[in-house]
Design an enzyme around this catalytic site. Structure first.
Site, PDB file in Angstrom:
ATOM      1  N   SER A  87       0.816  -1.226   0.000  1.00 55.54           N
ATOM      2  CA  SER A  87       0.000   0.000   0.000  1.00 55.54           C
ATOM      3  C   SER A  87       0.836   1.257   0.000  1.00 55.54           C
ATOM      4  O   SER A  87       0.289   2.357  -0.061  1.00 55.54           O
ATOM      5  CB  SER A  87      -0.917   0.002   1.218  1.00 55.54           C
ATOM      6  N   THR A 214      -1.871   3.126   2.100  1.00 58.20           N
ATOM      7  CA  THR A 214      -1.515   4.276   2.933  1.00 58.20           C
ATOM      8  C   THR A 214      -1.021   3.966   4.339  1.00 58.20           C
ATOM      9  O   THR A 214      -1.519   3.068   5.008  1.00 58.20           O
ATOM     10  CB  THR A 214      -2.715   5.241   3.100  1.00 58.20           C
ATOM     11  N   THR A 232       1.587   7.001   0.529  1.00 56.91           N
ATOM     12  CA  THR A 232       0.746   5.952  -0.060  1.00 56.91           C
ATOM     13  C   THR A 232       1.109   5.663  -1.499  1.00 56.91           C
ATOM     14  O   THR A 232       1.687   6.516  -2.186  1.00 56.91           O
ATOM     15  CB  THR A 232      -0.736   6.413  -0.025  1.00 56.91           C
ATOM     16  N   ARG A 242      -4.499   9.417 -11.302  1.00 59.96           N
ATOM     17  CA  ARG A 242      -5.397   9.631 -10.161  1.00 59.96           C
ATOM     18  C   ARG A 242      -4.586   9.939  -8.900  1.00 59.96           C
ATOM     19  O   ARG A 242      -3.624   9.262  -8.574  1.00 59.96           O
ATOM     20  CB  ARG A 242      -6.256   8.394  -9.946  1.00 59.96           C
ATOM     21  N   THR A 265      -6.596   7.034   6.264  1.00 61.66           N
ATOM     22  CA  THR A 265      -6.424   5.978   5.272  1.00 61.66           C
ATOM     23  C   THR A 265      -7.822   5.613   4.789  1.00 61.66           C
ATOM     24  O   THR A 265      -8.807   5.935   5.442  1.00 61.66           O
ATOM     25  CB  THR A 265      -5.735   4.723   5.851  1.00 61.66           C
ATOM     26  N   GLY A 266      -7.893   4.945   3.648  1.00 65.42           N
ATOM     27  CA  GLY A 266      -9.204   4.549   3.133  1.00 65.42           C
ATOM     28  C   GLY A 266      -9.559   5.308   1.871  1.00 65.42           C
ATOM     29  O   GLY A 266      -8.689   5.925   1.244  1.00 65.42           O
TER      30      GLY A 266
HETATM   31  N1  GLY Z   1      -6.360   7.214   1.066  1.00 61.56           N
HETATM   32  C1  GLY Z   1      -5.518   6.865   0.026  1.00 61.56           C
HETATM   33  C2  GLY Z   1      -6.073   7.124  -1.309  1.00 61.56           C
HETATM   34  O1  GLY Z   1      -7.290   7.170  -1.474  1.00 61.56           O
HETATM   35  O2  GLY Z   1      -5.294   7.283  -2.245  1.00 61.56           O
END
Ligand code: GLY
Length: 363
Positions: A87, A214, A232, A242, A265-266
Site C-alpha cells: 500500500s 496508505t 501511499t 489519479r 487511510t481509506g
Molecule cells: N487514502 C488513500 C487514497 O485514497 O489514495
C-alpha cells in the site's frame, strides 16, 4: 481581479469559518504533553533490519529529542521500503497501466510548514521528497514529472520501476480479470475494474486495508510539538494520474500545533469531499476530544455519501475510511466506519508499542 484588503479578508474568512461551523480561536497550551505516536496498523507491522517498527522508531527518536517530523518520517520510511507492504512506497500496488505512482505530504506543526508530492514515480520514499519540498521550496505540492525532476535535483535515486514480483503478479491477475476485449463499453469496463479489485480483496489476495493503501503517522513530543506525515501508493489499479486524499492538506493530513493532528487511510475520494482531517482538528479546537471529533467527521462523510453505487444494502458507505487523531497533549483515538477483527491502529507511548481497536462509527 478584485482587490481584497485585510479588513475584507478578515470579514470574509470569518464568515466562511462561521458558515462551516468551525471556530477560529485556537486552544493554545504549551508543555506538559505526553510523547505519543499514532499510526495506521501497518505502523506496527513492517519492520526494519533491526526488527523495529515505524511507531517504535518514531517514539524512540522523539523521546531522544529529535525533531518530531524527522522522527515520524524515519518511521514511515520503514513501511515505504518494505516490499511486503503493498500500500506504500516500494512494492505498492500500481495503477491500471502497471506503474507504481506515489503520493505523500507532511506537516511540521511548530514551523507551520508543509510539503507534498503526488503521482511521483521512481522514488521509494516519497515522504522524504515531500519533506524536501517543504524545506527547499516556496511551494507545497509538486506532481508527476516535475516532482520527479525535483527529487533528482535533490539527489534522490530515481528507479525505472518500483514494482516487486508480488505487486507485478497481482497487477497481471487484475489485468486478466479486466481484459478490455471483454468489456468494450467504458462504463462496464470501469465497473468491471472496480468489481475485480473488490473480488481480489474478498479472495484474500489483497489486504482490505491495502486496497486504498496508505500509512498516516502523527506524533507529539513532551513540549507539545505536533507533526504528521501520510504516504501511499494510492488506490490499487487506479486510472493513471489519479491522486487521492493523501497528499492534500486538510484531507490526508492536517496538523495545527495549537490543537493536534489528524490523518487518514481509506477511500480518498470520500474524504476529499469533506476535508475531514482539517474538520477533525477544527472540532478539537472547539473542545471535542479526539474520538468525538473523529466520529463527527465520519458522520459528515456518511451524510455526503449518496451515490447508490457507494452504498451497501443498509444505505451505509460500502467502503472504509479511518482517521488517526492526536491532541497536542498526547490523547489519541483511531476511528473508522468499520472496525472489528483484523482492523486496528498502532500506538507507541510510555506504555510501549501496541495495536488498539478502532472506535467504529457503525459499531
Ligand atoms: N487514502 C488513500 C487514497 O485514497 O489514495
Amino acid at each position: 481581479m478584485p482587490v481584497i484588503n485585510r479588513r475584507r479578508f478578515l470579514t470574509t474568512t470569518a464568515l466562511g469559518v462561521a458558515a462551516s461551523g468551525v471556530q477560529a480561536a485556537p486552544a493554545v497550551r504549551r508543555g506538559g504533553s505526553k510523547p505519543t505516536v499514532v499510526a495506521s496498523g501497518n505502523g506496527l507491522t513492517s519492520r526494519n533490519d533491526q526488527g523495529i517498527s515505524c511507531v517504535e522508531l518514531a517514539f524512540e527518536r522523539i523521546t531522544r529529542g529529535d525533531d518530531v517530523l524527522d522522527a515520524l518520517i524515519a518511521g514511515v520510511n520503514i513501511v515505504e521500503l518494505d516490499p511486503e507492504d503493498t500500500s506504500v512506497g516500494f512494492g505498492g500496488l500500481p495503477d491500471a497501466d502497471g506503474v507504481v505512482t506515489l503520493d505523500s505530504c507532511c506537516m511540521h506543526g511548530p514551523k507551520r510548514r508543509a510539503g507534498g508530492v503526488a503521482c511521483l514515480k521512481g522514488v521509494r520514499t516519497p515522504s522524504l521528497v515531500a519533506r524536501s519540498v517543504a524545506d527547499n521550496t516556496d511551494h507545497h505540492l509538486l506532481v508527476d514529472e516535475g516532482a520527479q525532476r525535483f527529487a533528482r535535483n535533490m539527489g534522490f535515486t530515481i528507479e525505472d520501476d518500483l514494482n516487486t514480483p508480488r505487486s507485478r503478479e497481482l497487477w497481471l491477475d487484475w489485468k486478466r480479470r479486466t481484459d478490455a476485449h471483454h468489456y468494450p463499453d467504458p462504463a462496464s469496463r470501469a465497473d468491471a475494474g472496480f468489481k475485480a479489485g473488490l473480488d481480489m480483496v474478498a479472495e484474500g489476495l489483497i489486504d482490505p486495508e491495502h486496497y486504498y493503501g496508505t500509512i498516516n503517522c502523527n506524533g507529539v513530543n513532551g513540549a507539545g510539538d505536533v507533526c504528521g506525515v501520510t504516504t501511499t501508493s494510492g488506490l490499487a489499479w487506479k486510472i493513471p494520474g489519479r491522486v487521492g486524499d493523501s497528499p492534500i492538506l486538510g484531507a490526508g493530513l492536517y496538523v495545527d500545533n495549537d490543537v493536534g493532528a489528524a490523518g487518514s487511510t481509506g477511500r480518498g475520494e470520500a474524504n476529499l469531499y469533506s476535508l475531514a482531517s482539517f474538520l477533525i482538528v477544527e472540532f478539537m479546537r472547539q473542545g471535542m476530544g479526539p474520538k468525538d471529533a473523529g466520529m463527527r467527521a465520519l458522520e459528515r462523510i456518511a451524510s455526503y455519501t449518496i451515490d447508490p453505487r457507494l452504498l451497501d444494502e443498509q444505505g451505509r458507505p460500502a467502503f472504509n475510511v479511518s482517521f488517526y487523531v492526536l491532541t497536542r497533549t498526547g490523547d489519541h483515538a483511531g476511528v473508522a466506519f468499520y472496525g472489528g477483527e483484523g482492523r486496528a491502529f498502532a500506538v507507541c507511548d510510555e506504555n510501549g508499542p501496541r495495536h488498539e481497536p478502532f472506535e467504529a462509527y457503525y459499531g
